[in-house]
Design a protein around this motif. Structure first.
Motif, PDB file in Angstrom:
ATOM      1  N   PHE A 194       0.842  -1.308   0.004  1.00 14.32           N
ATOM      2  CA  PHE A 194      -0.133  -0.031   0.012  1.00 14.32           C
ATOM      3  C   PHE A 194       1.104   1.335   0.151  1.00 14.32           C
ATOM      4  O   PHE A 194       1.852   1.335   0.991  1.00 14.32           O
ATOM      5  N   PRO A 195       0.507   2.266  -0.896  1.00 10.33           N
ATOM      6  CA  PRO A 195       1.328   3.597  -0.783  1.00 10.33           C
ATOM      7  C   PRO A 195       1.298   4.250   0.709  1.00 10.33           C
ATOM      8  O   PRO A 195       0.266   4.163   1.386  1.00 10.33           O
ATOM      9  N   ALA A 196       2.290   4.399   1.176  1.00  8.70           N
ATOM     10  CA  ALA A 196       2.561   5.137   2.308  1.00  8.70           C
ATOM     11  C   ALA A 196       2.346   4.161   3.570  1.00  8.70           C
ATOM     12  O   ALA A 196       1.986   4.607   4.825  1.00  8.70           O
ATOM     13  N   LEU A 197       2.332   2.890   3.262  1.00  5.90           N
ATOM     14  CA  LEU A 197       2.040   1.992   4.254  1.00  5.90           C
ATOM     15  C   LEU A 197       0.659   2.083   4.905  1.00  5.90           C
ATOM     16  O   LEU A 197       0.399   1.962   6.269  1.00  5.90           O
ATOM     17  N   GLN A 198      -0.433   2.638   4.216  1.00  2.00           N
ATOM     18  CA  GLN A 198      -1.853   2.867   4.864  1.00  2.00           C
ATOM     19  C   GLN A 198      -2.706   1.666   4.340  1.00  2.00           C
ATOM     20  O   GLN A 198      -2.901   1.515   3.388  1.00  2.00           O
ATOM     21  N   HIS A 199      -3.183   1.129   5.285  1.00  2.00           N
ATOM     22  CA  HIS A 199      -3.926  -0.150   5.189  1.00  2.00           C
ATOM     23  C   HIS A 199      -5.470  -0.012   5.381  1.00  2.00           C
ATOM     24  O   HIS A 199      -5.920  -0.388   6.655  1.00  2.00           O
ATOM     25  N   PRO A 200      -6.196   0.528   4.574  1.00  2.00           N
ATOM     26  CA  PRO A 200      -7.624   0.328   4.752  1.00  2.00           C
ATOM     27  C   PRO A 200      -8.132  -0.936   5.095  1.00  2.00           C
ATOM     28  O   PRO A 200      -7.931  -1.675   4.073  1.00  2.00           O
ATOM     29  N   PRO A 201      -8.938  -1.003   5.968  1.00  3.81           N
ATOM     30  CA  PRO A 201      -9.144  -2.728   6.316  1.00  3.81           C
ATOM     31  C   PRO A 201     -10.055  -3.238   4.887  1.00  3.81           C
ATOM     32  O   PRO A 201      -9.672  -4.459   4.971  1.00  3.81           O
ATOM     33  N   GLU A 202     -10.841  -2.567   4.431  1.00  2.00           N
ATOM     34  CA  GLU A 202     -11.802  -3.161   3.469  1.00  2.00           C
ATOM     35  C   GLU A 202     -10.875  -3.469   2.347  1.00  2.00           C
ATOM     36  O   GLU A 202     -11.114  -4.574   1.566  1.00  2.00           O
ATOM     37  N   MET A 203      -9.892  -2.756   1.974  1.00  2.00           N
ATOM     38  CA  MET A 203      -8.874  -3.251   0.989  1.00  2.00           C
ATOM     39  C   MET A 203      -8.056  -4.129   1.379  1.00  2.00           C
ATOM     40  O   MET A 203      -7.465  -5.090   0.585  1.00  2.00           O
TER      41      MET A 203
END
Ligand SMILES: [Zn+2]
Length: 317
Positions: A194-203
């Protein structure tokens, strides 16, 4: 809960053969010809080829590759202790080298040269748009035997609330389709960062349904903030010497990283660190609708590589 990934430790014999320049690896290289870089792209009906192995190592003092692991990404396992703590597979003094945001002129080839000189390897997390700008550079990454993963289409932050769920999926899927296109129909690994290590749970859940592994990191070199090559080396080893192992996040996109890599690799060798190569059990399966969309978005030729003169003939004027 996540389905545990199967980590199959590929034969260390094979790994050592790859780094020792034997007749076996020569035979594999010969069998893999012709090199994908020579193939015209995009092909009308691209035939997937087996990725060539890394070249035999001519440097007896090289860092090399300690072992190769094969990853079963069923269920979307997560790697990198900054976010995912289920899979602790690295041994003490083992590292995985990862490079984000390429391919990019000069810097990516410089990273490839440094890796080649030390007979070692890493995972490249590719931005789809960059793959469409510089497919020939991405082909060099692939042809050198490195693992190619993906890093969205345009590096959009997938936690951005202005993006719909479909737009987030599109970022992931178009990135995969773009890399596949740039590689002349060869699919990348089902490895995603993920860009910037941001992990939206649904993705994260979505990637699980797509059987795509997610890569955070154990230590961030913060090379994108570094004022010079030395800063990349200093930050990396300050963290690595404390942790003793880990997946290292760097950017082949950045000049200072490309400049730092030869010395960084020498220090890994001197410090007794061993590089682990991570390979996917199977390539990712791109989705046809996004392959088609990619062709439209990027206005790429999809049907024919024939020259104009063979398509258009003046019959009267
Ligand atoms: Zn990035």
């Amino acid at each position: 809960m996540r389905i545990a990934a199967g980590l199959v430790f590929a034969s260390s014999l094979a790994a050592s053969l790859l780094t020792s320049g034997t007749a076996w690896s020569q035979a594999q290289r010969t069998a893999a010809a012709p090199a994908p870089a020579a193939a015209p792209a995009p092909a009308a009906a691209p035939a997937a080829q087996t990725q060539p192995p890394r070249a035999p190592c001519m440097n007896a003092e090289a860092l090399g590759v300690g072992r190769t692991v094969e990853i079963d990404t069923t269920g979307g396992p997560g790697f990198g202790f900054e976010h995912f703590k289920d899979l602790d597979f690295l041994r003490d003094h083992e590292v995985v080298l990862t490079f984000d945001d390429g391919p990019w002129p000069e810097n990516t080839p410089a990273v490839l040269k440094a890796l080649s000189e030390q007979c070692t390897t890493g995972i490249f997390f590719i931005i789809g748009k960059h793959a469409t700008y510089y497919p020939e550079i991405l082909k060099q990454v692939y042809a050198a035997g490195h693992t190619v993963g993906t890093h969205t289409w345009s590096h959009a932050a997938l936690t951005n609330k202005k993006l719909s769920e479909d737009q987030r999926k599109e970022e992931i899927e178009l990135g995969i389709s773009a890399v596949k296109w740039a590689l002349g129909g060869n699919s990348p690994a089902p490895f995603f960062r993920f860009p910037a290590l941001q992990h939206p749970p649904e993705m994260v859940t979505y990637l699980g349904t797509r059987n795509i592994g997610i890569f955070s990191c154990d230590l961030d070199s913060f090379d994108f903030k570094a004022r010079n090559a030395q800063a990349v080396i200093d930050v990396t080893f300050k963290k690595l010497d404390k942790l003793g192992k880990g997946i290292i996040l760097m950017h082949d996109f950045h000049k200072h990283t490309a400049e730092a890599l030869p010395e960084l690799l020498r220090r890994l060798k001197a410090g007794g660190y061993k590089v682990v190569a991570m390979r996917a059990k199977e390539p990712v399966k791109s989705l046809p609708q996004y392959d088609e969309q990619l062709a439209k978005v990027a206005k790429l030729p999809t049907v024919s590589q024939r020259p104009v003169s063979s398509v258009v003939t003046t019959v009267s004027e």
